[in-house]
Write an enzyme that holds these catalytic residues in place. Structure first.
Site, PDB file in Angstrom:
ATOM      1  CB  SER A 290      -0.940  -0.072   1.208  1.00  0.00           C
ATOM      2  OG  SER A 290      -2.102   0.623   0.902  1.00  0.00           O
TER       3      SER A 290
ATOM      4  CE  LYS B 132      -0.181   5.157  -1.973  1.00  0.00           C
ATOM      5  NZ  LYS B 132      -1.242   4.547  -2.684  1.00  0.00           N
TER       6      LYS B 132
ATOM      7  CG  HIS C 123      -5.813  -2.447   0.925  1.00  0.00           C
ATOM      8  ND1 HIS C 123      -5.043  -2.197  -0.186  1.00  0.00           N
ATOM      9  CD2 HIS C 123      -5.311  -1.664   1.915  1.00  0.00           C
ATOM     10  CE1 HIS C 123      -4.134  -1.292   0.105  1.00  0.00           C
ATOM     11  NE2 HIS C 123      -4.256  -0.955   1.377  1.00  0.00           N
TER      12      HIS C 123
HETATM   13  C1  GCU Z   1      -5.587   4.620   1.768  1.00  0.00           C
HETATM   14  C2  GCU Z   1      -5.062   5.399   0.584  1.00  0.00           C
HETATM   15  C3  GCU Z   1      -4.243   4.493  -0.343  1.00  0.00           C
HETATM   16  C4  GCU Z   1      -3.192   3.759   0.442  1.00  0.00           C
HETATM   17  C5  GCU Z   1      -3.848   3.022   1.593  1.00  0.00           C
HETATM   18  C6  GCU Z   1      -2.876   2.303   2.521  1.00  0.00           C
HETATM   19  O1  GCU Z   1      -6.568   3.720   1.343  1.00  0.00           O
HETATM   20  O2  GCU Z   1      -6.137   5.990  -0.066  1.00  0.00           O
HETATM   21  O3  GCU Z   1      -3.648   5.264  -1.359  1.00  0.00           O
HETATM   22  O4  GCU Z   1      -2.474   2.895  -0.390  1.00  0.00           O
HETATM   23  O5  GCU Z   1      -4.548   3.939   2.394  1.00  0.00           O
HETATM   24  O6  GCU Z   1      -1.732   2.708   2.683  1.00  0.00           O
HETATM   25  O7  GCU Z   1      -3.319   1.315   3.143  1.00  0.00           O
END
Ligand code: GCU
Length: 418
Positions: free
Chosen positions: A250, A254, A391
């Site tokens: 997540s 990035k 997720h």
């Molecule tokens: C949120 C955010 C995402 C990110 C995620 C995470 O959902 O919008 O961009 O990847 O958090 O880090 O779990």
């Protein structure tokens, strides 16, 4: 954190038919329209230009290490996890000051392997103690987001927080397959909230790094920390620093991508559910959008990124170009079926559009035009899967990453069998 207006008005699109038309910037075409046809030209001219564009428009700068950075080995225990592992805890101090900013690294190494081992490296969300119940792990004393089930109270971890995220870190499985694991808490670098930069390295190291806080974002600060762990790993004789796989889930996924784009010492790159601002194509209007991420998490990116909130087509890059910066290193992109917010199809397509750069090196990518079925991984040097579920990063994900690493880091299996 989230502005009420945005929270109420933002309606993510989850209809493929409504994604709209978009045109991706060509990864192998210069701004003057010239085609790049060799890996040499890619490395000499195109790659540095794309990297600079991501720094300018998206993540901000990525400085080098500090001059006075040094490591302190706090503990080494070769009887950890019932004798299966050696647990090392190392603090990286970024300056020589007595109150130097620092990060705490936890490293597990498999005792059954005698040679230097390949290592997976990744930041964690809730402190090193959250990845295992192992009582020998130092409890993080840093600020962290409150979390009732994880027993984080008043923004601090408690004894009950041990192992809170163990399901995301199958340490025993990783060790049993002959790999080490290095991790650190991302909040050691910058607490993840809009004011976090004030106490994080973007402020505390601005002189040492000669960079202003607004010249980089939180993702870049976290990514920078990953490179500093790599600096330590290069000094550890039990680690094969030529076989370090960078991973991240997540927002940390990035950061892992941005670290690997800047730092080619990472020999393999793994992005799990990294979505918007990670692997997902920005130009696809599906799930989270550029405007939405900039509104919810303004501290993650540089302010210039916000200029594309309502005109993403003007962004000089898209995320397939970030993935292309991984070439020719093995790259794994993982999605989850119920993580539509991250746009699994956009993640697949991003990997697909990075292929031409891998081809310059004679490396096969996904090898298919079609998104594969659930839990049917595809690809050679670029591999992709979408699993069932939400997720998260699961044992299934890790098993695929381990198999991918076995394939590309060939001598591992040999070493274990000796
Ligand atoms: C949120 C955010 C995402 C990110 C995620 C995470 O959902 O919008 O961009 O990847 O958090 O880090 O779990």
């Amino acid at each position: 954190m989230l502005s009420i207006a945005t929270a109420q008005t933002f309606q993510p699109n989850y209809e493929e038919a409504n994604v709209g038309n978009y045109r991706l910037p060509e990864v192998l075409q210069t701004d003057k329209g010239k085609k790049i046809t060799t890996s040499r030209k890619w490395e000499k001219s195109m790659r540095p230009k794309i990297l600079a564009k991501f720094a300018e428009h998206v993540y901000g700068k990525f400085p080098g290490r500090t001059k006075d950075m040094h490591f302190t080995i706090n503990s080494v225990d070769s009887t950890a996890l019932g004798g299966k592992a050696t647990r090392k805890q190392v603090t990286i101090f970024f300056t020589k000051a007595a109150d130097s900013p620092s990060m705490d690294v936890l490293l597990y190494l498999p005792n059954q392997v005698k040679e230097p081992v390949p290592v997976f490296i990744g930041l964690n969300f809730y402190g090193n103690h959250s990845i295992q119940t192992d009582p020998g792990i130092q409890l993080s004393e840093r600020w962290m987001n409150n979390n009732e089930p994880y027993k984080v109270v008043n923004n601090r971890a408690t004894e009950g927080s041990r192992g809170a995220q163990a399901s995301r870190w199958p340490v025993e499985e990783i060790l049993a397959r002959g790999y080490g694991l290095a991790t650190a808490y991302y909040g050691d670098l910058e607490p993840d909230h809009t004011e976090g930069w004030k106490t994080g390295i973007r402020t505390t190291l601005q002189e040492e790094l000669t960079i202003k806080p607004e010249e980089w974002g939180a993702i870049s600060a976290w990514a920078w920390g990953l490179s500093r762990i790599m600096d330590y790993l290069e000094t550890d004789k039990q680690v094969n620093a030529k076989q370090v796989a960078i991973t991240g889930h997540s927002r940390i996924g990035k950061a892992a991508l941005w670290a690997a784009a800047n730092d080619q010492r990472f020999a393999m790159v793994i992005s799990n559910d990294s979505g918007e601002g990670g692997t997902a194509l920005a130009r696809r209007n599906y799930g989270e959008t550029l405007e939405r991420i900039n509104t919810s998490f303004p501290h993650w990116f540089v302010s210039k990124y916000k200029e594309y909130n309502t005109n993403v087509d003007q962004l000089p890059v898209d995320q397939h170009m970030l993935l292309a910066l991984m070439a020719p290193r093995p790259l794994y992109v993982a999605s989850a079926e119920d993580d539509q917010w991250a746009d699994p199809r956009g993640e697949f397509l991003s990997a697909k559009h990075a292929e031409p750069v891998y081809e310059l090196y004679g490396k096969k990518g996904l090898g298919t035009e079609q998104m594969p079925a659930i839990e049917q991984p595809v690809g050679e040097y670029i591999r992709y899967h979408i699993r069932t579920g939400k997720h998260d990063i699961t044992l299934y994900d890790w098993q695929q990453f381990l198999t991918f690493a076995d394939k590309h880091f060939k001598q591992v299996a040999k070493a274990i069998n000796q």
